[in-house]
Write an enzyme that holds these catalytic residues in place. Structure first.
Site, PDB file in Angstrom:
ATOM      1  N   GLU A  67      -4.249   1.043 -10.640  1.00 21.12           N
ATOM      2  CA  GLU A  67      -4.492  -0.251  -9.993  1.00 21.12           C
ATOM      3  C   GLU A  67      -4.870  -1.342 -10.993  1.00 21.12           C
ATOM      4  O   GLU A  67      -4.572  -2.521 -10.795  1.00 21.12           O
ATOM      5  CB  GLU A  67      -5.572  -0.128  -8.923  1.00 21.12           C
ATOM      6  CG  GLU A  67      -5.150   0.650  -7.688  1.00 21.12           C
ATOM      7  CD  GLU A  67      -5.327   2.159  -7.832  1.00 21.12           C
ATOM      8  OE1 GLU A  67      -5.676   2.624  -8.951  1.00 21.12           O
ATOM      9  OE2 GLU A  67      -5.118   2.882  -6.843  1.00 21.12           O
ATOM     10  N   GLN A 130     -13.224   7.917   0.677  1.00 17.37           N
ATOM     11  CA  GLN A 130     -12.712   6.745  -0.046  1.00 17.37           C
ATOM     12  C   GLN A 130     -13.264   5.425   0.488  1.00 17.37           C
ATOM     13  O   GLN A 130     -12.583   4.405   0.470  1.00 17.37           O
ATOM     14  CB  GLN A 130     -11.174   6.736  -0.057  1.00 17.37           C
ATOM     15  CG  GLN A 130     -10.596   7.859  -0.918  1.00 17.37           C
ATOM     16  CD  GLN A 130      -9.121   7.707  -1.204  1.00 17.37           C
ATOM     17  OE1 GLN A 130      -8.377   7.135  -0.411  1.00 17.37           O
ATOM     18  NE2 GLN A 130      -8.677   8.210  -2.345  1.00 17.37           N
ATOM     19  N   LYS A 179      -8.442  -0.114   8.204  1.00  8.80           N
ATOM     20  CA  LYS A 179      -7.195   0.540   8.591  1.00  8.80           C
ATOM     21  C   LYS A 179      -6.837   0.258  10.051  1.00  8.80           C
ATOM     22  O   LYS A 179      -5.670   0.051  10.388  1.00  8.80           O
ATOM     23  CB  LYS A 179      -7.295   2.049   8.342  1.00  8.80           C
ATOM     24  CG  LYS A 179      -5.954   2.746   8.360  1.00  8.80           C
ATOM     25  CD  LYS A 179      -6.032   4.169   7.824  1.00  8.80           C
ATOM     26  CE  LYS A 179      -4.676   4.849   7.904  1.00  8.80           C
ATOM     27  NZ  LYS A 179      -4.721   6.222   7.355  1.00  8.80           N
ATOM     28  N   MET A 493     -10.913  -5.181 -34.920  1.00  2.38           N
ATOM     29  CA  MET A 493     -11.883  -6.273 -34.859  1.00  2.38           C
ATOM     30  C   MET A 493     -13.313  -5.739 -34.976  1.00  2.38           C
ATOM     31  O   MET A 493     -14.140  -6.321 -35.679  1.00  2.38           O
ATOM     32  CB  MET A 493     -11.706  -7.068 -33.556  1.00  2.38           C
ATOM     33  CG  MET A 493     -12.522  -8.340 -33.481  1.00  2.38           C
ATOM     34  SD  MET A 493     -12.169  -9.459 -34.849  1.00  2.38           S
ATOM     35  CE  MET A 493     -10.943 -10.531 -34.111  1.00  2.38           C
TER      36      MET A 493
END
Lengths: 578, 195
Positions: A67, A130, A179, A493
């Site tokens: 994601e 979830q 949902k 860096m």
């Protein structure tokens, strides 16, 4: 007869149709002109994905591999297209994986609408499978967020989301949809675009008085200096900006997000600001008498030590976000407004001028920087390859027409310092948040946002390994992205800072790499590794000429440093050339 | 110089707004001394009253960051000179003790308190005022076995405010007037009669 007529009348006055909440989200996308969605399905967003099955021909869905890759791709899309980037993720881990990208979009003002699935409304707060509190997790990193539990809200909420994301100072918006709301069939009243939210003022009516005061200061200036940022690009005010500096003859320097708003070879473009910016713009910030900031926010990487920043100058600050004016640098005159409107007003009131001696000062600084840093970086005398010469060769082959997407670190500073740009929206980088792993997914999105342009992702050997899974997205979508890994076998860096400020105690910066060409091959992407200068040019040519994606790994000097540098805690005038 | 500031936020009454405002303050590691949410004079508009101890510069920047939030209409900040404010306190004491040992009547008059509940076992007093005043009554009641004490957040009225009705009308228009657009805060307390 009569009852039939009544029914007909009903049908005419009631065009609404019964659709699911999931389909309403997609209808909203179509109405807002969305053509590409980046996303990853999961349990709580399945009804939206189910609806998407029927919209396959109207909406392109890009299946990412993580994601975070999805939202960075949406950011890349937004940055090259100037439109709102859209991303889908499921509840819980799907949504939390978006957080880095949301924070990145927030600080870099990128318009994003992220739609996340959520558990059924009746399960909220029960620690359901979830379930995470997406609204509260994302509150500090979104311009606006909202949880939908009833499908009837969806059309109006989506309209508001797009309006808020793109208007004023753009930013990310999260819409979390339970949902049950996605599944719920409702009478869709049709989509109406949002143009007004009473508690939200995206841009003000410009107060003429402040523009006049600003013009007065500019007309009286002897050594005026313009510093500009992404506001010019976000405001689509590149032309207005150019007219302003060309009429006033004022030299202009950019922040890394402002890069490409003004062509790099424009005679009044004097280069890059900030920690690894050019010598002249940093040094002369403390010599100008009027500092004109356009659409930038005086980030600490730009200003260095704030109490020694442009103290001698009167400051004019043009910004659309009133909270930015006086935030870091006190403005003598703050001009609150969209620079698309304020710049032409200002241009009208300023006198046509040139400052040959003042501009010459920048050029003298350039010569010094060229002698001390640039020439050797672009045309190295020893056999070790430098990042700078890779970018120089790329410039010569693309003529400054490519979109360059950079990750974070040394290669980012080098690419921003040396890349040539002819047109706006060509530089995509993670500026404010400094998100390693940004470039590869952002480049995918950048290509979808600007399909006719060459997109080159410049990435270090650290950053590529953070989101390397997105090679899978490239493989599956066959999107044409050129991937250039500048490999110095270090987290460069951090290593540079350890060398300069921590007595060369190289603590965990020695990073091993896989065989990138082999990895690419595994994904069906052609590649090449270059270790010798003699092969560089041909390899770059091959990369650019290749009809599809290509991965080019260039082995560069292990312990090269990026200079000039304004060390942390120092004033911009203490910039070091070595 | 740090001093007490009262931030008044006019906002839409939406879920999540309070967290949004609170995170703006807490991310700068500033403590909220007092926070009250209530309806306002304008229907449908919520009013938050937040008290923090900070410098004017910090408060001004905070106010702008809060005002920037989509659901916030307007933010004002004022020092204690510019507002009228009150806090409400409740005190629970054993009835027998208080009835026996204290001249309740005198106590109540002196502190502007009143008895809300009187039962055989305990009595609850209520007092309102500034913090020092409600604190003084705590001290006065302590010797008699104060069982419970609670104080509310501050509620404050800005002396110079003309209320929000007119402003709200402007917000509801698509093209607001310049007065509204101006990001300024009320700062004309001297024109107003003070008590």
């Amino acid at each position: 007869m009569q009852p039939v007529a009544v029914i007909e009348e009903k049908e005419i006055t009631k065009p609404a149709t019964v659709i699911s909440g999931g389909a309403a989200v997609l209808e909203a996308f179509l109405a807002e002109g969305v053509d590409t969605i980046f996303g990853y399905p999961g349990g709580a967003i399945m009804p939206i994905y189910d609806a998407l099955y029927d919209y396959n021909e109207k909406l392109k869905h890009v299946l990412v591999r993580h994601e975070q890759g999805g939202i960075h791709a949406a950011q890349g899309y937004a940055r090259t297209s100037g439109r709102v980037g859209v991303v889908f993720a499921t509840s819980g881990p799907g949504a939390t994986n978006l957080v880095t990208g949301l924070a990145d979009a927030m600080i870099d003002s990128t318009p994003i609408v992220a739609v996340t699935g959520q558990v059924f409304a009746h399960l909220l707060g029960t620690d359901a499978f979830q379930e995470t509190d997406v609204i509260n997790i994302t509150t500090p990193v979104t311009k606006w967020n909202y949880q939908v539990t009833d499908a009837n809200e969806i059309p109006a909420v989506m309209a508001k989301a797009f309006y808020i994301a793109r208007s004023g100072r753009p930013g990310p918006v999260v819409i979390d949809i339970t949902k049950n709301a996605q599944l719920q069939k409702f009478d869709n009243p049709g989509y109406e675009k949002c143009t007004h939210v009473r508690s939200y003022r995206p841009k003000p009516i410009v107060r003429k008085q402040y523009v006049e005061e600003a013009a007065k200061l500019i007309n009286a200036a002897e050594r005026p200096f313009v510093v500009f940022g992404q506001g010019v690009i976000l405001g689509k005010a590149e032309k207005e900006f150019r007219c302003f500096i060309e009429k006033t003859g004022i030299p202009a320097a950019w922040t890394i997000l402002g890069l490409s708003a003004l062509p790099t070879d424009h005679p009044l473009n004097v280069g890059m600001l900030g920690m690894h910016g050019n010598y002249g713009p940093n040094l002369l910030t403390n010599e100008c008498d009027v500092l004109i900031a356009v659409g930038m926010r005086f980030d600490d990487r730009v200003t260095g030590r704030l109490d020694k920043y442009a103290k001698q100058a009167k400051v004019i600050h043009l910004d659309i976000d009133p909270a930015e004016i006086d935030k870091n640098v006190k403005a003598t005159v703050g001009v609150w407004g969209d620079c698309k409107e304020t710049l032409p007003m200002l241009t009208k009131l300023v006198e046509t001028k040139v400052y040959p001696q003042w501009v010459e000062k920048f050029r003298t600084c350039d010569q010094e920087e060229n002698k001390e840093v640039i020439f050797e970086e672009l045309h190295p005398s020893n056999e070790t390859l430098t990042m700078g010469e890779v970018i120089r060769n790329l410039n010569e082959l693309t003529n400054g027409d490519a979109v360059i997407v950079t990750d974070v670190g040394q290669h980012q500073m080098v690419a921003c310092r040396y890349a040539k740009f002819n047109q706006s929206k060509s530089n995509v980088t993670s500026g404010g948040l400094g998100t390693m792993g940004f470039a590869l997914p952002a480049a995918i999105g950048a290509k979808f946002g600007a399909p006719d342009r060459t997109v080159v992702a410049v990435i270090g050997d650290g950053g590529i390994q953070m989101t390397i899974q997105e090679l899978g997205t490239i493989m599956q979508t066959e999107v044409n992205v050129k991937i250039m890994i500048l490999n110095n076998q270090f987290l460069g860096m951090v290593r540079q800072w350890q060398q300069l400020f921590h007595d060369r105690r190289y603590s965990f910066v020695d990073i091993a790499s896989p065989d990138y060409v082999q990895v690419a091959k595994g994904y069906g992407i052609e590649g090449q590794k270059v270790t010798d200068r003699k092969d560089l040019r041909a390899a770059l040519e091959r990369m650019l000429a290749h009809p599809g994606s290509f991965l080019l790994e260039v082995m560069v000097g292990k312990e090269n440093n990026v200079f000039p540098m304004v060390p942390q805690g120092c004033s911009v005038s203490e910039i070091r050339l070595k | 110089m740090k001093q007490e500031y009262t931030i008044t936020v006019y906002a839409e009454n939406h879920i999540g707004l309070l967290v949004r405002v609170a995170t703006i303050i807490s991310r700068r590691k500033i403590n909220i001394e007092s926070l009250n949410t209530s309806p306002s004079e304008s229907e449908g508009i919520h009013r938050l009253t937040i008290v923090i101890h900070e410098t004017e510069e910090v408060v001004r920047k905070l106010a702008r960051q809060i005002e920037k939030q989509v659901e916030v209409l307007k933010v004002y900040y004022n020092n204690n000179e510019e507002i009228i404010w009150q806090e409400l306190a409740l005190y629970k004491v054993p009835t027998d003790e208080i009835a026996e040992k204290v001249k309740v009547e005198r106590l109540l008059r002196e502190y502007g308190a009143r008895a809300v509940v009187i039962r055989k076992d305990y009595t609850i007093f209520e007092a309102s005022g500034h913090r020092e005043e409600t604190d003084r009554l705590v001290t006065a009641l302590a010797p008699y076995g104060l069982i419970e004490f609670v104080r509310s957040a501050r509620v404050a009225i800005i002396k110079d405010s003309k209320g929000f009705h007119e402003k709200l009308k402007e917000f509801e228009q698509t093209e607001p007037g310049p007065e509204l657009i101006e990001n300024e805060f009320l700062n004309r307390q001297q024109e107003v009669f003070t008590m």
